[in-house]
Scaffold this motif. Structure first.
Motif, mmCIF file in Angstrom:
data_model
loop_
_atom_site.group_PDB
_atom_site.id
_atom_site.type_symbol
_atom_site.label_atom_id
_atom_site.label_comp_id
_atom_site.label_asym_id
_atom_site.label_seq_id
_atom_site.Cartn_x
_atom_site.Cartn_y
_atom_site.Cartn_z
ATOM 1 N N THR A 297 -26.535 89.512 -23.573
ATOM 2 C CA THR A 297 -27.814 88.810 -23.787
ATOM 3 C C THR A 297 -28.785 89.597 -24.656
ATOM 4 N N VAL A 298 -28.386 90.790 -25.126
ATOM 5 C CA VAL A 298 -29.285 91.573 -25.971
ATOM 6 C C VAL A 298 -29.453 90.852 -27.303
ATOM 7 N N PRO A 299 -30.688 90.621 -27.752
ATOM 8 C CA PRO A 299 -30.913 89.837 -28.972
ATOM 9 C C PRO A 299 -30.460 90.569 -30.227
ATOM 10 N N SER A 300 -30.105 89.811 -31.226
ATOM 11 C CA SER A 300 -29.704 90.363 -32.516
ATOM 12 C C SER A 300 -30.947 90.708 -33.338
ATOM 13 N N THR A 301 -30.716 91.413 -34.451
ATOM 14 C CA THR A 301 -31.795 91.760 -35.376
ATOM 15 C C THR A 301 -31.393 91.309 -36.773
ATOM 16 N N THR A 302 -32.342 91.347 -37.671
ATOM 17 C CA THR A 302 -32.070 90.989 -39.065
ATOM 18 C C THR A 302 -31.473 92.183 -39.792
ATOM 19 N N VAL A 303 -30.889 91.926 -40.949
ATOM 20 C CA VAL A 303 -30.274 92.971 -41.760
ATOM 21 C C VAL A 303 -31.362 93.762 -42.473
ATOM 22 N N THR A 304 -31.315 95.100 -42.324
ATOM 23 C CA THR A 304 -32.274 95.986 -43.006
ATOM 24 C C THR A 304 -31.514 97.164 -43.580
ATOM 25 N N GLU A 305 -32.157 97.848 -44.538
ATOM 26 C CA GLU A 305 -31.603 99.075 -45.055
ATOM 27 C C GLU A 305 -31.648 100.143 -43.957
ATOM 28 N N MET A 306 -30.685 101.067 -43.976
ATOM 29 C CA MET A 306 -30.626 102.079 -42.911
ATOM 30 C C MET A 306 -31.825 103.019 -42.958
ATOM 31 N N THR A 307 -32.421 103.161 -44.128
ATOM 32 C CA THR A 307 -33.611 104.026 -44.214
ATOM 33 C C THR A 307 -34.868 103.301 -43.750
ATOM 34 N N ASP A 308 -34.797 101.980 -43.601
ATOM 35 C CA ASP A 308 -35.932 101.201 -43.102
ATOM 36 C C ASP A 308 -35.730 100.968 -41.611
ATOM 37 N N GLN A 309 -36.387 101.775 -40.815
ATOM 38 C CA GLN A 309 -36.202 101.709 -39.363
ATOM 39 C C GLN A 309 -37.438 101.155 -38.663
ATOM 40 N N SER A 310 -38.180 100.353 -39.398
ATOM 41 C CA SER A 310 -39.397 99.771 -38.825
ATOM 42 C C SER A 310 -39.085 98.722 -37.769
ATOM 43 N N TRP A 311 -37.836 98.211 -37.764
ATOM 44 C CA TRP A 311 -37.454 97.208 -36.775
ATOM 45 C C TRP A 311 -37.335 97.789 -35.372
ATOM 46 N N LEU A 312 -37.236 99.111 -35.263
ATOM 47 C CA LEU A 312 -37.111 99.738 -33.946
ATOM 48 C C LEU A 312 -38.421 99.625 -33.176
ATOM 49 N N PRO A 313 -38.375 99.280 -31.909
ATOM 50 C CA PRO A 313 -39.610 99.230 -31.110
ATOM 51 C C PRO A 313 -40.251 100.610 -31.003
ATOM 52 N N LYS A 314 -41.537 100.630 -30.705
ATOM 53 C CA LYS A 314 -42.251 101.903 -30.629
ATOM 54 C C LYS A 314 -41.776 102.771 -29.472
ATOM 55 N N GLY A 315 -41.250 102.189 -28.455
ATOM 56 C CA GLY A 315 -40.874 102.958 -27.274
ATOM 57 C C GLY A 315 -39.489 103.557 -27.311
ATOM 58 N N VAL A 316 -38.869 103.614 -28.487
ATOM 59 C CA VAL A 316 -37.520 104.151 -28.554
ATOM 60 C C VAL A 316 -37.386 105.005 -29.807
ATOM 61 N N ARG A 317 -36.577 106.052 -29.698
ATOM 62 C CA ARG A 317 -36.289 106.936 -30.830
ATOM 63 C C ARG A 317 -34.788 106.898 -31.112
ATOM 64 N N VAL A 318 -34.432 107.063 -32.361
ATOM 65 C CA VAL A 318 -33.016 107.108 -32.724
ATOM 66 C C VAL A 318 -32.436 108.425 -32.220
ATOM 67 N N PRO A 319 -31.363 108.382 -31.398
ATOM 68 C CA PRO A 319 -30.804 109.621 -30.830
ATOM 69 C C PRO A 319 -29.904 110.354 -31.827
ATOM 70 N N PHE A 320 -30.448 110.680 -32.966
ATOM 71 C CA PHE A 320 -29.657 111.282 -34.036
ATOM 72 C C PHE A 320 -30.582 112.126 -34.903
ATOM 73 N N ILE A 321 -30.129 113.331 -35.254
ATOM 74 C CA ILE A 321 -30.908 114.193 -36.143
ATOM 75 C C ILE A 321 -30.604 113.755 -37.571
ATOM 76 N N GLN A 322 -31.506 113.034 -38.188
ATOM 77 C CA GLN A 322 -31.266 112.410 -39.486
ATOM 78 C C GLN A 322 -31.668 113.353 -40.622
ATOM 79 N N LYS A 323 -30.812 114.322 -40.851
ATOM 80 C CA LYS A 323 -31.022 115.248 -41.954
ATOM 81 C C LYS A 323 -29.725 115.347 -42.747
ATOM 82 N N PRO A 324 -29.759 114.954 -44.032
ATOM 83 C CA PRO A 324 -30.886 114.369 -44.777
ATOM 84 C C PRO A 324 -31.162 112.938 -44.328
#
Length: 1147
Positions: free
Chosen positions: A119-146
């Motif tokens: 039942t988890v809702p889908s999201t629209t297609v975005t570029e991987m560098t555009d992470q604005s779709w993520l809610p404010k209460g969650v962080r990506v569990p990945f060290i994104q360097k570069p």
């Protein structure tokens, strides 16, 4: 790196999501399979849950055993040593398996998770560098360097939800129950080149970040957090726990995977590159002439997700009809867990060992019909004998020439174990030190299993082996940020690129190889351990490498290698000399040796035994600074942390071994002089030491005494010295006991009193002869002769070998002579025969194991620091320490006092003193049959034996060294103290950021005492031996001069001990007294509970009591106020204050 789950889903390509429920592993019949659990339990049982009695005919009772029964009996006889071991393992398996009721609750939770995932809702297609779709209460569990990476991402519900791993296979081990759930991501999320530059791995992280946000809002889940798979920062997991009372029931780990066949395996071979150099180092244009180096570890991360299906099918098929294999895997997991071998990055995980069992089955080294114990034994034997760092193994049976060969894997990885696909190295992240530790532990375990005198079950599967207790020295590199600069200095660019920027994993092989070469013959084994990465909340950023605790390295040292301070290199004109100079840097210098050769050599600064034990510290700090640029301030070396506690007051670098050796040398000279005496009527047949210093276990060695006679008054009539009250108490002088046996002769009387008089005459004559022949100053008494030699006082006691037997003789009224042990005969036999034998045996043990002295002295120091100086005999503590060297299983004998003391605390707190004797096989004199006989006698005589039983070859049945003490209460108190001190001390030693004082485990808890008697330090002769060294003390009347002394010093003069004896004599029926003889300033007093019961008035028993009237009768109760006043009066001058700390004594 193997996959986190132990198997993989059988994934086809269904359109609708599906859930493969966990396979139930019982072997119930078809007609009973669909019955409710309650009915299944009732079937075949009587009321009350008991099985119905089985009626057998006489023919059935006496029929021949079946082949299965014969096989089972033969296995028990040949492999288990005793039927008890078999039953213990069966009970362990029942204990660690998941119970049916809990499994049903877990299944319900898993079903609810599936419903939510769909039942988890889908999201629209975005570029991987555009992470604005993520809610404010969650962080990506990945060290994104570069940060910049190509590709698009869209969240879609998983096409398949599958339970995999040990839960599905029935090899899950409690208490930590983890269920791996694979989420097959739809193809629409992924693009063709997602295998490049961490694109796929980042999409995994986005996927679980979106899931985590939505699942965290549901009350079904008590905890939604992130973690890493085996500590790998490139592969995060989402952890779910149920809410309410079941929060600790299970942890469900969500593991996103690509659809089947997404990755082309030929692109993921060890020789391929999938992380472009220009992208990783954030360069706009790639440099010309620089080729992208292979990324075998990165490729492994992708392969793990791709080939899961084959692993699941392989393990499921193997375990489907073989409960013995399943039991064996469970036992192996327990074995790994007790040794911390399955944890963290590069651990030898339960998945690897499951696949290893599959390999041995395919190689026909294990049969599916084997029991769990046989599987355990065969796997351990294979590990002990097989070096996968040199000769890798493969589950692949394909002859496809395009597949990489085992040799190709060896070029890319340290340890090689190829999976059935032929592309994945299951041991990709296992380092050489880790596998060597696995081999070492397997070899030790095989030795334990083959030894019939040890409890193999307890040693292998029930005894934890943390790093700090297994390795002699441990060093921590902290903070970890220094390792990134070290990677740059060593130019480990390709390794950093392969490990995704994890500089700890990148430098680890280079670092361990450097230290192994430098330590050389001093080292048996080197291993490493990284602090586990803690779970973190979904609204937090993932932990950075520098924040992940410390890198710990364990050193298992070779004792004989610690003696040499010289590192000898090649001759100056040899080609290897340049490499030697480059490796050792400025420490290498040319030296000429006695054989005339001129060689490169490194000389380390170490004079005392304590400094030589810490030579590895000098080697490591020098090499890390020279080659890696790691400053000494980043290296926290834990090897001699406890040394100050057994260091003499004026010593700086030594822990007393050299001082004890001086005592032994003086004793050896005196022994030769006694052997050579010509003026005695009888010949000396033996001279034996009977003092702790002569077995190297005296906490603080006797020191040469040269007196300042201004501290004493001279008594002319007795030609003796008397300490002056106006001066501080003079130094404590403990005489060194020596037993001198004389030859037998028909002139010896047969009466005990007459023998004592003859011995007294010999003592007088001995003093005269020693003075005449060697000029030694002597003082003779009826029971002994004190000899002053080289500043030490030796107390020589003449012994006649038949005297103990004569003391046993008694005459019956009928005139018959009978032999019966008496207290006097037992004491004499103990002092003149058993104690010298023990001293000789432990002296020999010290020659074999140089750390024995430090371990025994630390053990005594700790027991006495708890104010239990009189709680145990020092001989019993020496034997406890000796057992750690003579029976070290499952460890190796300690090579440092530190690790030996930790094992002493563990032994004291975990040994079953009530149901087992501690057998100390001195000199290896006891056979397996002898030890079995000791156990049998113990069981038969347990009621008559003391609470702590220690058996030796000379004392097999009576436990003479623990006969009188400890009491049951003291032993219970000691066990509790040791159980509390051990984890505190281990945590302190393993945490480089710990700021506490290590002496805290030696400081006694004074809150338990009813009264504290505070003493004046002026009259405590051993004041400077205290746990906390006083800032200032008093002169004790000793001179530096080594000239001849006119008189013997005052012996055994210790006012606190004398005062303690008077207290016990006067008030022993009312209270217990506790004191630390090594400089303690406090005497603890505990009132005896039974002494405060009112007693009928008697004129003969009113000491310390007062008369009260109860119901018209005169009764006596303790007069506590008067007793406290008597404490002060009895110790006038010595006692400063008497502090009453409880009201327990109020009647």
């Amino acid at each position: 790196m193997g996959p986190a789950p132990e198997g993989a889903p059988g994934r086809g390509a269904p359109k609708e999501p599906e859930m493969i429920e966990p396979i139930m592993e019982d072997t119930e019949s078809e007609e009973n399979k669909d019955s409710p659990p309650s009915k299944k339990r009732r079937a075949g049982t009587q009321d009350g849950g008991l099985p119905p009695p089985v009626e057998l005919s006489e023919a059935q009772l006496y029929q021949e055993p079946t082949n299965e029964e014969l096989s089972q009996m033969k296995e028990t006889e040949n492999l288990f040593h005793s039927n008890l071991l078999r039953m213990q393992m069966e009970e362990l398996l029942k204990e660690v398996r998941l119970k049916e009721k809990k499994q049903q609750r877990i299944d319900t939770f898993l079903h609810e998770i599936k419903q939510w995932l769909l039942t988890v809702p889908s999201t629209t297609v975005t570029e991987m560098t555009d992470q604005s779709w993520l809610p404010k209460g969650v962080r990506v569990p990945f060290i994104q360097k570069p940060y910049a990476v190509k590709g698009r991402f869209q969240f879609l519900p998983p096409t398949q939800v599958t339970v995999v791993g040990s839960y599905l296979l029935g090899t899950c081990v409690r208490p930590e129950v983890n269920v791996d759930v694979v989420l097959t991501m739809p193809k629409e999320i992924l693009q063709d080149k997602d295998g490049l530059n961490q694109r796929y791995l980042r999409k995994r992280a986005f996927y679980i970040a979106h899931l985590g946000h939505h699942l965290s809002r549901d009350p079904l889940f008590g905890s939604v957090r992130f973690s890493y798979i085996n500590g790998c920062h490139l592969k995060p997991l989402l952890l779910l726990r149920p809410a309410g009372k079941d929060e600790r029931l299970v942890t469900v780990r969500l593991y996103p995977c690509p659809p089947p066949g997404f990755f082309r395996l030929c692109r993921l071979m060890p020789s391929k590159n999938n992380v472009r150099t220009a992208w990783f180092w954030d360069k706009t244009t790639p440099e010309e002439g620089i080729l992208d180096s292979p990324t075998p570890h990165y490729n492994t991360l992708l392969l793990c997700d791709e080939v899961m299906e084959s692993h699941l099918h392989l393990l499921s098929a193997m375990l489907a009809s073989s409960p013995g294999l399943r039991d064996g895997i469970i036992l192996l997991k327990v074995w790994l867990r007790q040794r911390d071998l399955d944890k963290g990055t590069g651990g030898f995980s339960g998945f690897i060992v499951s696949m290893l069992v599959a390999f041995l089955v395919s190689a026909r080294k294990i049969s599916k019909s084997m029991s769990g114990y046989q599987v355990l034994r065969n796997v351990l034997q294979f590990l002990a004998a097989t070096d996968l760092t040199v000769n890798g193994i493969s589950l692949c049976r394909s002859s496809d020439p395009s597949l990489p060969a085992v040799a190709d894997f060896h070029q890319a990885f340290s340890v090689v174990f190829v999976d059935p696909s032929g592309h994945l190295n299951l041991c990709a992240d296992v380092t050489v030190p880790t596998y060597q530790q696995v081999q070492h532990e397997a070899q030790l375990s095989m030795a334990v299993l083959d030894d019939k005198t040890v409890d193999g079950f307890q040693m292998l599967l029930m005894t934890p082996k943390p790093m700090i207790r297994s390795f002699d020295h441990v060093l921590h590199i902290h903070p970890l940020s220094c390792l990134y600069a070290a990677c740059q200095r060593l130019k480990l660019w390709s390794e950093l690129q392969d490990h995704g920027g994890d500089y700890v994993a990148a430098i680890l092989p280079t670092l361990t190889a450097l230290l192994e070469r430098g330590l050389g013959s001093r080292l048996i084994l080197l291993t490493h351990s990284r602090a586990p990465v803690p779970q973190w909340e979904i609204n937090q950023n993932p932990p950075k490498h520098k924040d992940q605790g410390a890198l710990s390295l364990g050193l298992l040292l070779r004792p004989e290698g610690l003696v040499s301070v010289l590192e000898m290199g090649p001759e100056a004109d040899h080609p290897e000399a340049a490499d030697f100079r480059q490796f050792w840097g400025s420490r290498s210098e040319l030296r000429r040796f006695q054989d005339g050769s001129i060689r490169e050599a490194v000389l380390w600064k170490a004079e005392s035994m304590a400094e030589k034990r810490l030579l590895p510290h000098q080697v490591i700090t020098h090499l890390l600074k020279l080659h890696a640029g790691i400053a000494e301030s980043y290296i926290h070396y834990v090897g001699g942390s406890l040394d100050p506690l057994i260091r003499a007051p004026k010593e700086v670098h030594s822990t007393g071994e050299e001082a004890l050796a001086m005592v032994v040398r003086a004793y050896d000279q005196l022994s030769r002089q006694l052997w050579g005496l010509k003026g005695l009527p009888l010949t000396v047949t033996s001279v034996q030491g009977a003092h702790a210093a002569l077995r190297y276990t005296d906490v603080f060695s006797p020191v040469p005494v040269w007196l300042d006679f201004t501290f004493h008054d001279h008594l002319e009539k007795r030609d003796a010295l008397l300490p002056r009250p106006s001066k501080p108490c003079p130094a404590f002088v403990d005489p060194i006991n020596v037993v001198c046996h004389l030859e037998g002769s028909g002139q010896w009387p047969q009466d005990a009193d007459a023998i004592q008089r003859v011995r007294a005459a010999f003592q007088l004559r001995l003093a005269e002869v020693l003075s005449q022949e060697y000029g030694l100053r002597c003082s003779a008494k009826a029971s002994h002769t004190d000899v002053y030699k080289d500043g030490y006082v030796f107390r020589v006691r003449v012994a006649y070998h038949r005297e103990p037997q004569i003391l046993k003789e008694s005459c019956t009224p009928e005139g018959m002579v009978t032999l019966r042990d008496t207290p006097n005969s037992a004491l004499l036999d103990r002092e003149t025969r058993l104690l010298p034998q023990l001293t000789s045996a432990l002296h020999g043990l010290q020659q074999q194991h140089s750390a024995f002295s430090g371990v025994a002295r630390l053990a005594k120091r700790w027991v006495r620091a708890q104010l239990l100086s009189d709680g145990l005999t020092e001989e019993s503590l020496d034997l406890l320490a000796a057992s750690l060297f003579l029976h070290p299983a499952p460890f190796t004998p300690p090579s440092s006092p530190q690790v030996g003391f930790l094992r002493f605390l563990s032994l004291l707190s975990t040994f079953d003193w009530k149901n087992s004797p501690l057998i100390v096989n001195l000199n290896g004199e006891l056979t397996a049959e002898d030890q079995a006989e000791i156990h049998s006698h113990f069981l038969e005589s347990r009621i008559r034996l003391p609470v702590m039983v220690i058996a030796t070859p000379q004392d097999r049945s009576h436990s003479l060294w623990t006969k009188d003490k400890p009491s049951a209460q003291i032993l219970h108190h000691l066990v509790n103290l040791a159980a509390k001190a051990l984890p505190i001390l281990e945590k302190h030693l393993m945490d480089p950021s710990e700021s506490g004082d290590i002496r805290m485990v030696f400081r006694p808890t004074l809150d338990v005492y009813d009264v504290l008697i505070h003493l004046n330090p002026r009259h405590i002769p051993r004041h400077r031996e205290a746990v906390d060294l006083p800032a200032a003390s008093f002169s004790r009347g000793l001179l530096e001069s080594t000239g001849p002394s006119r008189r013997l010093p005052v012996l055994c003069y210790d006012p606190p001990s004398l005062y303690l004896s008077q207290l016990r004599k006067a008030f022993g029926d009312l209270a217990l007294f506790f004191y630390d003889q090594h400089g303690g300033e406090v005497i603890g007093v505990l009132w005896r509970p039974d002494s405060f019961q009112p007693q009928p008035f008697k004129a003969t028993s009113v000491q310390g009591r007062m008369v009260v009237s109860q119901s018209g009768d005169l009764m006596t109760v303790p007069n506590v106020e008067a007793i406290l006043e008597d404490f002060a009066i009895l110790g006038k001058g010595l006692v400063q204050t008497v502090e009453a700390r409880s009201e327990k004594w109020t009647v």
